[in-house]
Design a protein around this motif. Structure first.
Motif, PDB file in Angstrom:
ATOM      1  N   ARG A   1      21.895  62.289  41.842  1.00  0.00           N
ATOM      2  CA  ARG A   1      23.116  62.927  41.329  1.00  0.00           C
ATOM      3  C   ARG A   1      23.763  62.079  40.237  1.00  0.00           C
ATOM      4  O   ARG A   1      24.220  62.608  39.212  1.00  0.00           O
ATOM      5  CB  ARG A   1      24.093  63.123  42.493  1.00  0.00           C
ATOM      6  CG  ARG A   1      25.419  63.731  42.121  1.00  0.00           C
ATOM      7  CD  ARG A   1      25.313  65.200  41.775  1.00  0.00           C
ATOM      8  NE  ARG A   1      26.632  65.831  41.807  1.00  0.00           N
ATOM      9  CZ  ARG A   1      27.074  66.693  40.902  1.00  0.00           C
ATOM     10  NH1 ARG A   1      26.282  67.051  39.891  1.00  0.00           N
ATOM     11  NH2 ARG A   1      28.271  67.216  41.009  1.00  0.00           N
TER      12      ARG A   1
ATOM     13  N   GLU B   1      21.830  62.513  37.081  1.00  0.00           N
ATOM     14  CA  GLU B   1      22.138  63.843  36.553  1.00  0.00           C
ATOM     15  C   GLU B   1      23.478  63.836  35.809  1.00  0.00           C
ATOM     16  O   GLU B   1      23.668  64.567  34.834  1.00  0.00           O
ATOM     17  CB  GLU B   1      22.205  64.796  37.765  1.00  0.00           C
ATOM     18  CG  GLU B   1      22.382  66.259  37.517  1.00  0.00           C
ATOM     19  CD  GLU B   1      22.437  66.986  38.877  1.00  0.00           C
ATOM     20  OE1 GLU B   1      21.357  67.296  39.411  1.00  0.00           O
ATOM     21  OE2 GLU B   1      23.552  67.232  39.408  1.00  0.00           O
TER      22      GLU B   1
ATOM     23  N   PHE C   1      31.659  63.996  41.479  1.00  0.00           N
ATOM     24  CA  PHE C   1      30.759  64.682  42.419  1.00  0.00           C
ATOM     25  C   PHE C   1      31.323  66.041  42.844  1.00  0.00           C
ATOM     26  O   PHE C   1      30.619  66.846  43.452  1.00  0.00           O
ATOM     27  CB  PHE C   1      30.564  63.842  43.694  1.00  0.00           C
ATOM     28  CG  PHE C   1      29.726  62.600  43.531  1.00  0.00           C
ATOM     29  CD1 PHE C   1      28.936  62.393  42.400  1.00  0.00           C
ATOM     30  CD2 PHE C   1      29.712  61.631  44.526  1.00  0.00           C
ATOM     31  CE1 PHE C   1      28.161  61.243  42.263  1.00  0.00           C
ATOM     32  CE2 PHE C   1      28.937  60.481  44.396  1.00  0.00           C
ATOM     33  CZ  PHE C   1      28.167  60.282  43.260  1.00  0.00           C
TER      34      PHE C   1
ATOM     35  N   VAL D   1      27.458  64.405  47.509  1.00  0.00           N
ATOM     36  CA  VAL D   1      27.371  64.547  46.048  1.00  0.00           C
ATOM     37  C   VAL D   1      27.620  65.979  45.567  1.00  0.00           C
ATOM     38  O   VAL D   1      27.659  66.225  44.373  1.00  0.00           O
ATOM     39  CB  VAL D   1      25.995  64.072  45.513  1.00  0.00           C
ATOM     40  CG1 VAL D   1      25.773  62.608  45.898  1.00  0.00           C
ATOM     41  CG2 VAL D   1      24.868  64.955  46.033  1.00  0.00           C
ATOM     42  N   ASP D   2      27.803  66.908  46.505  1.00  0.00           N
ATOM     43  CA  ASP D   2      28.045  68.304  46.116  1.00  0.00           C
ATOM     44  C   ASP D   2      28.878  69.013  47.173  1.00  0.00           C
ATOM     45  O   ASP D   2      28.440  69.971  47.806  1.00  0.00           O
ATOM     46  CB  ASP D   2      26.710  69.040  45.915  1.00  0.00           C
ATOM     47  CG  ASP D   2      26.907  70.448  45.376  1.00  0.00           C
ATOM     48  OD1 ASP D   2      28.007  70.749  44.858  1.00  0.00           O
ATOM     49  OD2 ASP D   2      25.951  71.259  45.477  1.00  0.00           O
TER      50      ASP D   2
ATOM     51  N   THR E   1      19.593  60.821  47.282  1.00  0.00           N
ATOM     52  CA  THR E   1      20.506  61.908  46.925  1.00  0.00           C
ATOM     53  C   THR E   1      21.589  61.417  45.970  1.00  0.00           C
ATOM     54  O   THR E   1      21.904  62.064  44.971  1.00  0.00           O
ATOM     55  CB  THR E   1      21.148  62.489  48.207  1.00  0.00           C
ATOM     56  OG1 THR E   1      20.096  62.901  49.084  1.00  0.00           O
ATOM     57  CG2 THR E   1      22.042  63.668  47.895  1.00  0.00           C
TER      58      THR E   1
END
Lengths: 225, 225
Positions: free
Chosen positions: A18, A21, A183, A152-153, A14
């Motif tokens: 991220r 990205e 993040f 991360v979100d 995960t």
């Protein structure tokens, strides 16, 4: 930035996904890349094998712990707490020296089943064990108080919540805080020296019981003040 | 309701005062009422002596632990964690039998200085120790995760935050939840059986370090979900 994630479990995947990205050059380290790629069955938690995830994230390179550590300036320890010291040994002190190590692991001990206990607590922490073993690594503890997807979100909760940082090196902490902000973390509390990781690692027993009560790990603690 | 609070420290005073304000018949228990009334100096935390508080709250009766326990249907354990089992022994098993005991104490061990460690954790909790010692008492753990003033007035933070309840008796928990709501708590998470008190008691090491970072105990955790 060149960032390597140590650990190919759900947390490592995960975070690596991220970071890639967000434009970083990301490698993910494992004990034996060929063995990791050879697995075709879900793991014991029911997660799909690494290859399934990797097919969707071809830009993240899979390599050994040592190579992952050597190529990065910032490392993320996403190995399980019980394996962390072994993983860092494989990464190698020479490859770790001078690097920032964001430690997101918890010292969970599942030997007596669920819920796990903590193998170290109260008078010590996993983060401090790592720091003592590698005095030239800049260990920063953070993100160990929430589930991987929220690490991360955090914005997906629809409301601000808190993450904590602990560490002895101010520059390393500042670097990690920048990463946390990228993040989406908008409430970061700097608890102070690495010793304060005892506090966040000891949150896990409550985290596990809140997860049990809510039936989901999709929550986070917010310090209302 | 007839409610007695065991312990004359800041936590006991704050809870007793609020309960009286809400219309309950409230007694506050101590080891030796004459000795408590004879103290004229601030305590080691700098809090004013009991008599100062009592002069402002004459409706709360000061009595022995045993008498306090005998006269109430619901008891609040606001003694320090290290003294709790002694305090309950003085209250007396006959006076405690069948009662609801709201346990707000934490098993803090200050023997090695500040920050305190926990004298029991991870595989046991103070709440469970009390329950084992008094199987006929309905122990409910709650309010041990925030500072005294916020225990009884969480609304003063200006934003909703969370309290937890743990206990093996559903009726006793429901009674405590009603009390919590009367204090202003609008987000109560029932964690389940008393074993889950291990989670909330182990929050204290983090609570102490957040207090250190913020420079105040006027905060509370909210479970954002």
């Amino acid at each position: 930035m060149n960032i390597s994630v140590l650990g190919t479990g759900m947390v490592g995947r995960t975070i690596a996904g991220r970071l890639h990205e967000l434009g970083h050059t990301v490698a993910i380290g494992t004990r034996d890349p060929q063995a990791t790629l050879a697995r075709v069955d879900p793991d014991q938690m029911g997660n799909p094998p690494f290859t399934t995830w990797h097919a969707a994230h071809p830009g993240v390179e899979l390599t050994t712990f040592a190579d992952a550590a050597a190529r990065a300036s910032l490392l993320v320890n996403a190995s399980s707490g019980g394996a962390t010291l072994d993983v860092l040994d494989l990464a190698g002190a020479d490859n770790l020296r001078g690097k920032v190590l964001l430690d997101v692991a918890n010292p969970l001990d599942f030997s007596a089943g669920f819920p796990p206990t903590l193998s170290v607590k109260d008078t010590d922490s996993l983060a401090e064990q790592v720091q003592r073993a590698y005095p030239e690594v800049k260990v920063v503890k953070s993100l160990n108080t929430l589930t991987a997807s929220l690490m991360v979100d955090p914005g997906s909760l629809g409301e601000s919540s808190t993450v904590f940082v602990s560490g002895d090196d101010a520059g390393a902490k500042a670097e990690v805080v920048e990463l946390l902000k990228s993040f989406g973390h908008d409430d970061v509390i700097d608890l102070g020296p690495l010793e304060t990781a005892r506090g966040t690692e000891m949150l896990l027993p409550l985290w596990l019981r809140v997860m049990g009560a809510l039936g989901t790990g999709q929550f986070n603690f917010k310090v209302v003040r």
